[in-house]
Design an enzyme around this catalytic site. Structure first.
Site, PDB file in Angstrom:
ATOM      1  CG  ASP A  33      39.781  15.187  19.203  1.00 56.92           C
ATOM      2  OD1 ASP A  33      38.679  15.567  19.669  1.00 56.92           O
ATOM      3  OD2 ASP A  33      40.000  14.006  18.888  1.00 56.92           O
ATOM      4  CG  ASP A  76      35.246  14.716  23.994  1.00 55.74           C
ATOM      5  OD1 ASP A  76      34.058  15.069  23.937  1.00 55.74           O
ATOM      6  OD2 ASP A  76      35.809  14.147  23.046  1.00 55.74           O
ATOM      7  CD  GLU A  77      36.493  17.832  21.588  1.00 55.85           C
ATOM      8  OE1 GLU A  77      37.166  18.838  21.274  1.00 55.85           O
ATOM      9  OE2 GLU A  77      36.995  16.690  21.713  1.00 55.85           O
ATOM     10  CG  ASN A 127      29.189  25.839   9.428  1.00 57.16           C
ATOM     11  OD1 ASN A 127      29.054  26.877  10.070  1.00 57.16           O
ATOM     12  ND2 ASN A 127      28.777  24.672   9.876  1.00 57.16           N
ATOM     13  CG  ASP A 171      28.878  25.574  14.884  1.00 59.22           C
ATOM     14  OD1 ASP A 171      28.019  24.721  15.075  1.00 59.22           O
ATOM     15  OD2 ASP A 171      29.226  25.961  13.751  1.00 59.22           O
ATOM     16  CG  ASP A 200      31.497  29.498  14.818  1.00 62.86           C
ATOM     17  OD1 ASP A 200      31.084  30.454  15.514  1.00 62.86           O
ATOM     18  OD2 ASP A 200      30.745  28.633  14.374  1.00 62.86           O
ATOM     19  CD  GLU A 201      29.873  30.569  10.617  1.00 68.19           C
ATOM     20  OE1 GLU A 201      29.866  31.138   9.512  1.00 68.19           O
ATOM     21  OE2 GLU A 201      30.160  29.366  10.757  1.00 68.19           O
ATOM     22  CG  HIS A 223      26.461  50.640  46.303  1.00 67.96           C
ATOM     23  ND1 HIS A 223      27.159  49.952  45.339  1.00 67.96           N
ATOM     24  CD2 HIS A 223      26.796  51.940  46.150  1.00 67.96           C
ATOM     25  CE1 HIS A 223      27.888  50.802  44.641  1.00 67.96           C
ATOM     26  NE2 HIS A 223      27.698  52.019  45.108  1.00 67.96           N
ATOM     27  CG  ASP A 252      26.562  46.643  44.666  1.00 72.83           C
ATOM     28  OD1 ASP A 252      25.415  47.052  44.921  1.00 72.83           O
ATOM     29  OD2 ASP A 252      27.555  47.390  44.547  1.00 72.83           O
ATOM     30  CB  SER A 283      28.105  53.482  42.203  1.00 74.16           C
ATOM     31  OG  SER A 283      29.252  53.124  42.900  1.00 74.16           O
TER      32      SER A 283
HETATM   33  C1  4AZ Z   1      32.325  54.660  44.684  1.00 78.77           C
HETATM   34  O1  4AZ Z   1      32.619  55.190  45.732  1.00 78.77           O
HETATM   35  C2  4AZ Z   1      33.384  53.958  43.900  1.00 78.77           C
HETATM   36  N1  4AZ Z   1      37.594  52.682  41.555  1.00 78.77           N
HETATM   37  C3  4AZ Z   1      33.089  53.401  42.676  1.00 78.77           C
HETATM   38  C4  4AZ Z   1      34.080  52.740  41.959  1.00 78.77           C
HETATM   39  C5  4AZ Z   1      35.350  52.655  42.455  1.00 78.77           C
HETATM   40  C6  4AZ Z   1      35.660  53.223  43.670  1.00 78.77           C
HETATM   41  C7  4AZ Z   1      34.665  53.869  44.392  1.00 78.77           C
HETATM   42  C8  4AZ Z   1      36.408  51.949  41.664  1.00 78.77           C
HETATM   43  O2  4AZ Z   1      31.185  54.692  44.226  1.00 78.77           O
END
Ligand code: 4AZ
Length: 604
Positions: A247, A257-258, A284, A288, A294-295, A402, A450, A546
């Site tokens: 509230d 509670d908020e 104000n 916040d 809020d602003e 990766h 990753d 990637s």
């Molecule tokens: C990839 O092989 C790869 N659709 C990156 C993103 C996605 C699929 C494969 C997402 O690097």
């Protein structure tokens, strides 16, 4: 009537009676996000709220800063231990470490003058009419009922040694009949709700003709507690009526509670981060909501109010019309707190320079122009560009684990401000790499964690990296900054749907997707991953994207790196959205490696 009929009738009666219980609107518990409650968020949870200027956020909790970390500018204040501190921030920081030492008044300490709060005319020592003695006044004074709310009452109870705050501001008190208090003489008090002593709140006297009634309070103690199935349990152990959650009023005293709300009752304002704040905090002048909402749009808001003839006072709330002059009895520490906040170091990230001209449009991702994605980098591994990366400031690039190997750091080059790697643009710059940090829990089989950091080599004899055409994207410090269905942007040099090679930087708009386990059962880890895509799959990241950015803009157009392109089943298929590393989950890991000041925009 058969047995089956009877069962149906009973079922009908049960359903219709349970349906008719709530007076109006959705069932009350529907406003509370149950899963969020398990996190036990309070006013010190920096995933949900801003820390005070004398605190900083460490692993999700606002902890005490050391006094020397406060801004130096300000005027001295005196504390209850009789000692002066250079600024309010210094005193609050000291108090944060020694809670018994509270604020007394502005200026240096003198021997005389004490602040005192007490309760009188109550049946027990946990309740009564509130009596105060201000530092520079001799007599005990009372507080006017109309200036008294749960906010002030919580501060009073805390000050009186009731850590769970207030139970109620209504009560039956035994004011002696022969005591005729001239209640036009009572004091008005205003607290912000973050104070630990009433002495920090602002006391004023308004000479009006109307009697006010006197403020009273019943402070909360555990042994008088009667939890019911209808009560909401606060993180501090207190029970409050269910209908007081969400509230906008801090009934718990610890704000619990908020902080886990899907909606707010009455006029309270719902932050995008799921926090209810009082309507008077909207527009104000102080942010916040961690999401800033809020602003935002306040100019229109103000215009509309003026238009409707509803112009309100500076505090943004309706106050009684002040016919007589208002006499300030204590300093305004709330304004001082805001001033200190404005003096804290500010981080510059996520805001582009305005260099915009025309824009070409292409289906399924569009070509970018110089300056569109100043945080986008390409990682060249030997002779190939197989991955993207995101500049986050200093010498640091964020990418997917990766994409890189720590031992191969000499093989990598960071290409910044690159658009088309067949036709290099003049802004293009190439940086060597001095170090690669791969997340220690990266799992190459599941793609969990990753995430990796690349540190670029500094130019010879320089202490900083110089990237005149790059701008860092901000690192999100809370998982509540963006939500499912928010629109965000992906960019990269990855393959097109037909596996065609791409040489120029392309970008596209995607939506954040919730409940992604539906698409990838057993393979999607909610805390660490984020899905994003479009309903028809037409915009997606693909091989070669990637390590690159999924960025989202907040209400103030500040850009955050919300995700890192990680994996996905094929490309461009709506049943298999792209999966991104959820960067907010790694804020502490990132700030540990790159240094807190580089990525902490708030809660420093
Ligand atoms: C990839 O092989 C790869 N659709 C990156 C993103 C996605 C699929 C494969 C997402 O690097």
């Amino acid at each position: 009537m058969t047995l089956a009929h009877l069962i149906l009738l009973l079922l009908y009666l049960h359903l219709s009676s349970s349906r008719s219980t709530p007076a109006s609107g959705p069932p009350q518990e529907d406003l509370v996000e149950q899963k969020c409650l398990l996190q036990k968020y309070t006013h010190r949870s920096c995933n949900k709220v801003f820390c005070q200027p004398w605190q900083r956020c460490i692993e999700g909790t606002c902890l005490c800063k050391l006094p020397y970390q406060c801004p130096k500018a300000g005027t001295p204040v005196c504390a209850t231990n009789g000692r002066s501190y250079p600024t309010y921030c210094h005193q609050k920081s000291f108090e944060c470490l020694h809670p018994e030492i509270k604020f007394l008044n502005n200026g240096t300490c003198t021997t005389e003058g004490k602040f005192n709060v007490s309760l009188i005319y109550g049946n027990t020592d946990t309740e009564g009419i509130v009596q105060v003695k201000l530092v520079n006044q001799d007599e005990q004074m009372f507080i006017c009922k109309n200036s008294w709310s749960m906010t002030e009452a919580n501060v009073a109870c805390l000050d009186l040694g009731f850590p769970q705050g207030v139970r109620d501001i209504q009560g039956r008190f035994n004011i002696p009949l022969n005591l005729r208090i001239n209640d036009t003489e009572c004091l008005h008090v205003r607290c912000r709700g973050v104070e630990t002593s009433l002495a920090e709140c602002t006391f004023t006297r308004r000479r009006t003709k109307t009697p006010h009634g006197l403020a009273g309070v019943v402070c909360y103690t555990q042994h008088e507690d009667f939890p019911t199935s209808q009560s909401f349990q606060c993180v501090n152990g207190k029970h409050i009526p269910q209908e007081k959650a969400c509230d906008g009023v801090n009934d718990c005293g610890d704000q619990s509670d908020e902080l886990c709300c899907k909606g707010c009752r009455g006029t309270a304002f719902l932050c995008k981060s799921g926090v209810c704040i009082p309507n008077k905090y909207k527009c104000n002048g102080e942010v916040d909501c961690i999401t800033g909402d809020d602003e935002s749009g306040c100019e229109e808001d103000r215009q509309r109010k003026i238009h409707k003839g509803l112009a309100r006072s500076d505090q943004g709330e309706e106050t009684e019309i002040e016919t007589e002059e208002t006499e300030m009895l204590t300093p305004d520490m709330d304004t001082e707190r805001k001033r200190i906040k404005s003096l804290l170091p500010k981080l510059s990230c996520g805001v582009k320079r305005n260099t915009h001209t025309r824009r070409k449009r292409v289906i399924g991702g569009k070509p970018a122009e110089v300056g569109d994605y100043p945080w986008q980098v390409a990682i060249k591994d030997g002779t190939r560009i197989n991955c993207g990366g995101i500049y986050i400031g200093g010498c640091w690039i964020l990418t997917a684990a990766h994409c890189v190997r720590a031992s191969k750091y000499r093989n990598y080059q960071i290409w910044t401000a690159l658009l088309d790697w067949l036709k290099p643009n003049s802004q293009l710059a190439v940086q060597g790499v001095s170090r690669v940090i791969v997340h220690e829990n990266y799992n190459g089989a599941t793609y969990q964690n990753d995430i990796a950091l690349i540190e670029m080599r500094k130019p010879p004899g320089k202490k900083e990296c110089e990237l005149p055409h790059s701008i860092p994207a901000c690192v999100p410090w809370s998982p509540y900054l963006f939500q499912p269905n928010d629109r965000c942007i992906i960019s990269g040099w990855g393959r097109e749907k037909d596996n065609q090679k791409v040489y120029s930087l392309r970008w596209g708009e995607v939506n954040l997707i919730g409940n992604c386990s539906e698409f990838y059962p057993g393979r999607y880890y909610e805390k660490e991953m984020q899905c994003a895509g479009t309903s028809d799959g037409s915009i997606d990241a693909c091989k070669g994207d990637s390590g690159g950015p999924l960025v989202c803009k907040d209400v103030n157009n500040v850009t955050y790196v919300w995700g890192i392109v990680s994996w996905g089943e094929n490309c461009g298929q709506p049943e298999f959205p792209g999966v991104y590393t959820r960067v907010a989950n790694y804020f502490d890991w990132i700030s540990y490696h790159v240094g807190r000041p580089l990525v902490s925009q708030h809660n420093v």
